[in-house]
Write a protein that holds these residues in place. Structure first.
Motif, PDB file in Angstrom:
ATOM      1  N   THR A  59       0.826  -1.212   0.000  1.00 38.83           N
ATOM      2  CA  THR A  59       0.000   0.000   0.000  1.00 38.83           C
ATOM      3  C   THR A  59       0.858   1.258   0.000  1.00 38.83           C
ATOM      4  O   THR A  59       1.902   1.323   0.650  1.00 38.83           O
ATOM      5  N   ASN A  62      -1.023   6.099   2.080  1.00 45.61           N
ATOM      6  CA  ASN A  62      -1.830   6.072   3.302  1.00 45.61           C
ATOM      7  C   ASN A  62      -1.978   7.517   3.764  1.00 45.61           C
ATOM      8  O   ASN A  62      -3.046   7.938   4.226  1.00 45.61           O
ATOM      9  N   ASN A 115      -4.020   6.973   8.701  1.00 47.46           N
ATOM     10  CA  ASN A 115      -3.182   6.186   9.607  1.00 47.46           C
ATOM     11  C   ASN A 115      -3.390   6.525  11.085  1.00 47.46           C
ATOM     12  O   ASN A 115      -2.592   6.156  11.931  1.00 47.46           O
ATOM     13  N   PHE A 118      -7.586   3.635  12.059  1.00 45.91           N
ATOM     14  CA  PHE A 118      -7.795   2.188  12.163  1.00 45.91           C
ATOM     15  C   PHE A 118      -8.277   1.814  13.559  1.00 45.91           C
ATOM     16  O   PHE A 118      -7.917   2.486  14.509  1.00 45.91           O
ATOM     17  N   ALA A 131     -10.490   2.563   6.156  1.00 48.80           N
ATOM     18  CA  ALA A 131      -9.754   1.824   7.194  1.00 48.80           C
ATOM     19  C   ALA A 131     -10.474   0.516   7.536  1.00 48.80           C
ATOM     20  O   ALA A 131      -9.843  -0.545   7.660  1.00 48.80           O
ATOM     21  N   VAL A 134      -9.956  -2.104   4.808  1.00 45.63           N
ATOM     22  CA  VAL A 134      -8.596  -2.655   4.875  1.00 45.63           C
ATOM     23  C   VAL A 134      -8.498  -3.635   6.042  1.00 45.63           C
ATOM     24  O   VAL A 134      -7.959  -4.742   5.909  1.00 45.63           O
ATOM     25  N   THR A 135      -9.058  -3.257   7.188  1.00 47.02           N
ATOM     26  CA  THR A 135      -8.973  -4.093   8.392  1.00 47.02           C
ATOM     27  C   THR A 135      -9.704  -5.423   8.210  1.00 47.02           C
ATOM     28  O   THR A 135      -9.182  -6.490   8.562  1.00 47.02           O
ATOM     29  N   ILE A 139      -6.370  -6.956   4.969  1.00 48.85           N
ATOM     30  CA  ILE A 139      -5.318  -7.514   5.840  1.00 48.85           C
ATOM     31  C   ILE A 139      -5.532  -9.013   6.085  1.00 48.85           C
ATOM     32  O   ILE A 139      -4.562  -9.783   6.044  1.00 48.85           O
ATOM     33  N   ASP A 147       3.583  -1.120   3.966  1.00 50.96           N
ATOM     34  CA  ASP A 147       2.871   0.160   3.865  1.00 50.96           C
ATOM     35  C   ASP A 147       3.907   1.276   3.738  1.00 50.96           C
ATOM     36  O   ASP A 147       4.665   1.526   4.671  1.00 50.96           O
ATOM     37  N   LEU A 199      -2.487   1.695  10.894  1.00 58.84           N
ATOM     38  CA  LEU A 199      -2.518   0.451  10.122  1.00 58.84           C
ATOM     39  C   LEU A 199      -1.494  -0.530  10.687  1.00 58.84           C
ATOM     40  O   LEU A 199      -1.756  -1.724  10.824  1.00 58.84           O
ATOM     41  N   THR A 202      -2.724  -2.442  13.629  1.00 57.63           N
ATOM     42  CA  THR A 202      -3.804  -3.347  13.230  1.00 57.63           C
ATOM     43  C   THR A 202      -3.232  -4.618  12.596  1.00 57.63           C
ATOM     44  O   THR A 202      -3.657  -5.725  12.912  1.00 57.63           O
TER      45      THR A 202
END
Ligand code: ZN
Length: 337
Positions: A59, A62, A115, A118, A131, A134-135, A139, A147, A199, A202
């Motif tokens: 990524t 961000n 950033n 998250f 976010a 992505v979470t 991921i 990242d 991120l 996380t």
């Protein structure tokens, strides 16, 4: 938080994460607004898959004003061929896409700092929705996450890849092995000012291998910093076994941020005149920079001094500074390889 209780993400991918081959598509995020009643934010995404190897998530942007990641990842997305890949590479070159398009750290839509957002919320603002997707959706697909960051418009860094100290020492060792494989000119054991909402945290909390970078800054990217990002991405994919061959390991200087003493924050505003440049060695008590009050002449500048021995690893840009700004980061050199 019980993720199972959350409503579904409003984001729809146009790519099939289970398909083989190359797909170029979007993450479509509904965003109703004055100039587009049923409009969307269209976040570019590329999936390259072949064989049964692991998955890497790469990524960039961000933060929207950091350019090495997007430069390396847009190139990688158009250059990589499935026949070269054993596994899956998911590339999102500009994760906070509204911020990237605006050239700003945070989103122009909701001022969201991705950033710091998250794990996110599916029913939150646009940045929180990114976010959350992505979470909960990206991921979990990944074994390894890279990242990209750099200093944006208000910081400039020595070019380094980094990982964090983690409670799980086996996971920590795997993260630092990946940092070593990235082989940036510098490699950092990184201390965060405040890790909440990142991120990084996380991904690490999910037990994955996580690598971040700071590859320069000052609101732009250089030929050199883009090349570090490009080479580092390929090295990491080789290290993961997704691309064949060994990482191209150039020498790196290992740095550490041993305590919060490494950060200096301005208590004054004015013109900043650095006494040392990035990479220069400093001893405790050395002047790092003078801040000149600019209202009139004849006033002595305020000296900011190093609180520890080390090298200047990050500095404020541009030439004027405000109270509260991060003025400098000093890191200790722990090893040369
Ligand atoms: Zn950043």
């Amino acid at each position: 938080m019980n993720n199972a209780a959350l409503r579904p993400s409003p984001i729809t991918p146009s790519v099939d994460f289970d398909a083989k081959g190359v797909q170029h598509g979007h993450l479509r995020l509904p965003y109703s607004r004055d100039d587009s009643a049923w409009g969307s934010v269209m976040i570019p995404i590329c999936v390259i898959a072949n064989g049964e190897g692991p998955t890497a998530l790469l990524t960039g942007a961000n933060h929207g004003d950091e350019y090495e990641g997007p430069a390396a990842l847009f190139e990688l997305a158009q250059a990589l061929k499935p026949s070269e890949v054993n596994g899956r590479i998911i590339i999102v070159p500009a994760l906070n896409y509204p911020a990237f398009r605006a050239g700003t750290r945070t989103s122009p839509i909701d001022r969201g700092n991705l950033n710091r957002s998250f794990p996110g919320r599916p029913d939150g603002m646009v940045t929180e929705k990114i976010a959350d997707y992505v979470t909960r959706h990206l991921i979990p697909l990944a074994d390894i996450v890279l990242d990209f960051h750099s200093g944006g418009r208000t910081l400039d860094f020595l070019p380094y890849a980094a990982a964090h100290e983690l409670p799980d020492k086996d996971q920590e060792a795997r993260c630092f092995a990946a940092v070593a494989a990235f082989a940036a000119p510098f490699s950092m054991k990184m201390l965060e000012i405040d890790a909440v909402g990142m991120l990084d945290t996380t991904v690490e909390d999910m037990g994955k291998v996580f690598v971040t970078t700071e590859l320069g800054g000052a609101g732009t990217a250089t030929a050199r910093s883009i090349e570090i990002a490009r080479k580092g991405s390929l090295n990491l994919l080789r290290h993961a076994g997704i691309l064949s061959g060994e990482p191209d390991r150039a020498p790196t200087r290992w740095l550490d941020m041993p305590s919060s003493e490494c950060f200096t924050f301005a208590e004054d505003e004015g013109l900043i005149a650095f006494a040392v440049d990035l990479g220069d060695a400093v001893r405790t008590g050395d002047v790092v920079a003078h801040v000149y009050p600019v209202g009139k002449t004849g006033i002595a500048p305020i000296a900011y001094r190093a609180a520890m021995d080390g090298v200047l690893a990050a500095r404020h840009v541009p030439g004027l500074i405000k109270a509260g700004d991060c003025l400098s980061v000093i890191a200790t050199v722990t090893e040369e390889t």
